[in-house]
Design a protein around this motif. Structure first.
Motif, PDB file in Angstrom:
ATOM      1  N   ASP A 119      29.887  44.284 -14.134  1.00  0.00           N
ATOM      2  CA  ASP A 119      30.908  44.276 -13.053  1.00  0.00           C
ATOM      3  C   ASP A 119      30.072  44.567 -11.917  1.00  0.00           C
ATOM      4  OD1 ASP A 119      29.911  46.873 -13.888  1.00  0.00           O
ATOM      5  OD2 ASP A 119      31.829  47.560 -13.581  1.00  0.00           O
ATOM      6  N   LYS A 120      28.737  44.404 -11.474  1.00  0.00           N
ATOM      7  CA  LYS A 120      27.864  44.480 -10.559  1.00  0.00           C
ATOM      8  C   LYS A 120      27.586  43.367  -9.992  1.00  0.00           C
ATOM      9  CE  LYS A 120      27.200  48.246  -9.687  1.00  0.00           C
ATOM     10  NZ  LYS A 120      28.170  49.443  -9.184  1.00  0.00           N
ATOM     11  N   ARG A 121      27.285  43.502  -8.672  1.00  0.00           N
ATOM     12  CA  ARG A 121      26.301  42.334  -7.933  1.00  0.00           C
ATOM     13  C   ARG A 121      25.000  42.680  -8.307  1.00  0.00           C
ATOM     14  NH1 ARG A 121      29.366  42.069  -1.866  1.00  0.00           N
ATOM     15  NH2 ARG A 121      31.349  41.892  -2.469  1.00  0.00           N
ATOM     16  N   VAL A 122      24.644  41.319  -8.703  1.00  0.00           N
ATOM     17  CA  VAL A 122      23.077  41.534  -9.338  1.00  0.00           C
ATOM     18  C   VAL A 122      22.166  40.543  -8.721  1.00  0.00           C
ATOM     19  CG1 VAL A 122      21.687  41.540 -11.235  1.00  0.00           C
ATOM     20  CG2 VAL A 122      24.117  42.500 -11.583  1.00  0.00           C
ATOM     21  N   ILE A 123      21.056  40.753  -8.469  1.00  0.00           N
ATOM     22  CA  ILE A 123      19.981  40.002  -8.295  1.00  0.00           C
ATOM     23  C   ILE A 123      18.938  39.859  -9.026  1.00  0.00           C
ATOM     24  CG2 ILE A 123      18.072  39.036  -6.463  1.00  0.00           C
ATOM     25  CD1 ILE A 123      19.750  40.257  -4.345  1.00  0.00           C
ATOM     26  N   ILE A 124      18.350  38.936  -9.841  1.00  0.00           N
ATOM     27  CA  ILE A 124      17.301  39.000 -10.757  1.00  0.00           C
ATOM     28  C   ILE A 124      16.005  38.506 -10.251  1.00  0.00           C
ATOM     29  CG2 ILE A 124      16.561  38.044 -13.069  1.00  0.00           C
ATOM     30  CD1 ILE A 124      19.217  39.409 -13.488  1.00  0.00           C
ATOM     31  N   ALA A 125      15.140  39.762 -10.052  1.00  0.00           N
ATOM     32  CA  ALA A 125      13.792  39.297  -9.686  1.00  0.00           C
ATOM     33  C   ALA A 125      13.010  39.082 -10.860  1.00  0.00           C
ATOM     34  CB  ALA A 125      13.533  40.773  -9.024  1.00  0.00           C
ATOM     35  N   ALA A 153      18.355  36.722  -0.516  1.00  0.00           N
ATOM     36  CA  ALA A 153      19.309  36.845  -1.549  1.00  0.00           C
ATOM     37  C   ALA A 153      20.312  38.223  -1.356  1.00  0.00           C
ATOM     38  CB  ALA A 153      18.858  36.924  -3.160  1.00  0.00           C
ATOM     39  N   ILE A 154      19.308  39.250  -0.804  1.00  0.00           N
ATOM     40  CA  ILE A 154      19.879  40.597  -0.595  1.00  0.00           C
ATOM     41  C   ILE A 154      21.104  40.338   0.549  1.00  0.00           C
ATOM     42  CG2 ILE A 154      19.337  42.728   0.496  1.00  0.00           C
ATOM     43  CD1 ILE A 154      16.630  42.891  -1.089  1.00  0.00           C
ATOM     44  N   TRP A 155      20.766  39.714   1.479  1.00  0.00           N
ATOM     45  CA  TRP A 155      21.456  39.622   2.687  1.00  0.00           C
ATOM     46  C   TRP A 155      22.803  38.891   2.108  1.00  0.00           C
ATOM     47  CZ3 TRP A 155      24.360  35.864   5.424  1.00  0.00           C
ATOM     48  CH2 TRP A 155      24.856  36.261   6.605  1.00  0.00           C
ATOM     49  N   ASP A 156      22.725  37.667   1.405  1.00  0.00           N
ATOM     50  CA  ASP A 156      23.765  37.175   1.065  1.00  0.00           C
ATOM     51  C   ASP A 156      24.598  37.826   0.010  1.00  0.00           C
ATOM     52  OD1 ASP A 156      25.094  34.521   0.571  1.00  0.00           O
ATOM     53  OD2 ASP A 156      24.453  35.042  -1.805  1.00  0.00           O
ATOM     54  N   VAL A 214      20.562  43.761   7.866  1.00  0.00           N
ATOM     55  CA  VAL A 214      21.322  44.693   6.835  1.00  0.00           C
ATOM     56  C   VAL A 214      20.709  46.043   6.518  1.00  0.00           C
ATOM     57  CG1 VAL A 214      22.326  44.738   4.554  1.00  0.00           C
ATOM     58  CG2 VAL A 214      22.484  42.598   6.098  1.00  0.00           C
ATOM     59  N   LEU A 215      21.206  47.160   6.578  1.00  0.00           N
ATOM     60  CA  LEU A 215      20.677  48.400   6.355  1.00  0.00           C
ATOM     61  C   LEU A 215      20.700  48.519   4.836  1.00  0.00           C
ATOM     62  CD1 LEU A 215      19.312  51.214   7.147  1.00  0.00           C
ATOM     63  CD2 LEU A 215      21.679  52.251   7.405  1.00  0.00           C
TER      64      LEU A 215
END
Length: 459
Positions: free
Chosen positions: A327-333, A374-377, A269-270
């Motif tokens: 309302d965003k797609r979020v990943i918590i690091a 998680a980014i790819w997903d 994924v770019l």
């Protein structure tokens, strides 16, 4: 066929092993014959098409310029559909320049940006969607992006679009028949036929619309903003993902004051990574500007990586940031796990998906694989992973497909309301025209000029 012959260098400037000078047009073979002498093939007319011939380039004084391989691709079996000649010389600046000067002196003119591909389009060898795919092939940054661009170059998207255009023409033909032969009282049958074909056309367009999110990611990259309050490790995370020291890292809060953008490939994924200024209340004028730019980056991002300091309790700034990400797609690091866990992660689990809270330590390089997963997903979450070969990745194409879809919708609604078929034909013609702008069948000259102006001169 166009009347003049164009020439350009088809390889990047600078020193290289090979350089290519390309010509296209009716005089390509004659121009090559004036400057090239084959080692074995003496007459240019005897050179076989699409076979390399070894020889030398000579100037007007008979001096050898370079040792080369030359090839002629006679019309219509060439990239442009015209006679094409290529000279493969040594890739130095001087030999390429001298050969270009010779072909221009013998009657060619310098090609405009994208003119070789434009001639292929004008000569009917490829359509407009295929022409645009050439840029995507050249600029693709991932395997999937290249695969989609090649499918479009081979005409996969055009086939789907033209299938809908044929349906629309069939619908128009039925309308014309009902108007021309009113005595047969076939309007009701015609209306039902048009409704059926219209629903089928809509279904195909909907499938193409559903591929756009994935296609855009593969073409342009997933815009990913790294955010958080100051000094939680945002820039360190950027450097770890990039595997280089791209951002300045210090213990002083507020070090990052401007947006830093970099691209990387994560599991195919770019990703367009955007490192932002820390979000907090500040009186520093420069830092305030950085904070405002961070807020803009959040709004524009497809994905947000929210970095927190897991070794400390969540503070009001953390919760304030969390409140603007609903309302965003979020990943918590959850960073700094090497220093122990004190953050109330359960408070974030109530607000965000539990599986997207990644426990990690940038310092010890732990958890980075989980973050990439998680980014790819997140990249494909909520989208239909494309199985077919036709993918829409170009915003111009998406906009035209949307317009065509809306026009067909209006036509179907008009049928249900009992509006006369001759009035319904206006929306059907609009849909056909919009789709024709994708393939080039109905596109205007100024749009063609704008599209090909984005190409490099040698293509």
């Amino acid at each position: 066929m166009l009347e003049d012959t164009i020439a350009a260098v088809g390889t990047a400037p600078g020193e290289a092993g090979i350089g290519i000078v390309r010509l296209s047009g009716k005089d390509s073979q004659d121009i090559l014959g004036k400057i090239f002498r084959g080692k074995k093939v003496k007459d240019i007319n005897d050179m076989p098409s699409r076979y390399m011939t070894y020889g030398f380039i000579f100037d007007d004084e008979g001096s050898k310029i370079d040792e080369v391989l030359a090839v002629i691709m006679r019309a219509p079996y060439s990239y442009t559909g015209e006679d094409v000649a290529e000279i493969h010389c040594h890739g130095g600046i001087i030999p390429i320049r001298k050969i270009m000067e010779l072909v221009l002196k013998k009657g060619a003119r310098m090609a405009e940006p994208g003119e070789f591909t434009k001639r292929g389009f004008l000569n009917g060898r490829i359509d407009l969607a295929q022409s645009e795919a050439v840029i995507d092939v050249i600029t693709s940054k991932t395997d999937e992006g290249l695969k989609n661009a090649m499918n479009q170059l081979q005409g996969e998207l055009s086939v789907r679009v033209k299938a809908v255009m044929d349906m629309l023409l069939s619908m128009l033909a039925h309308i014309e028949a009902s108007i021309d032969f009113p005595e047969h009282d076939i309007e009701e049958i015609t209306a039902e036929n048009i409704r059926s074909k219209g629903l089928e056309a809509k279904a195909i367009l909907k499938e193409l619309q559903n591929t756009y999110y994935e296609g855009r990611i593969q073409r342009e990259g997933l815009s990913t903003a790294i955010i958080g309050r100051p000094n939680v490790g945002k820039s360190s995370l950027l450097n770890l993902l990039l595997k280089e020291n791209r951002a300045i890292v210090t213990d002083i809060p507020g070090t990052t004051r401007d947006i830093i953008e970099e691209y990387l490939n994560v599991k195919g994924v770019l990703i367009k990574l955007i490192d932002t200024a820390g979000l907090r209340e500040t009186e520093d004028v420069v830092e305030k500007i950085g904070v405002e730019r961070t807020k803009e980056a959040i709004n524009d991002a497809d994905l947000v990586i929210f970095v927190i300091d897991a070794s400390k309790k969540l503070d009001p700034e953390d919760m304030l940031i969390a409140s603007i990400l609903n309302d965003k797609r979020v990943i918590i690091a959850a960073n700094k796990m090497d220093m122990g866990i004190d953050a109330e992660l359960d408070l974030l689990e109530d607000r965000f998906e539990k599986e997207r809270i990644i426990r990690m330590s940038v310092k010890d390089k732990k958890g980075i694989e989980l973050l990439e997963e998680a980014i790819w997903d997140a990249a494909y979450s909520g989208s239909v992973k494309t199985r077919g070969s036709a993918v829409v990745s170009n915003i111009r194409h998406k906009s035209l497909i949307d317009k065509a879809h809306e026009s067909i919708d209006r036509a179907l609604e008009a049928i249900d309301e009992g509006i006369p078929l001759d009035l319904i034909s206006v929306d059907i013609k609009d849909a056909w025209r919009f789709l024709g702008e994708i393939t080039g069948d109905t596109v205007e000259e100024d749009i063609i000029t704008e599209i090909f102006s984005r190409f490099c001169i040698g293509k």
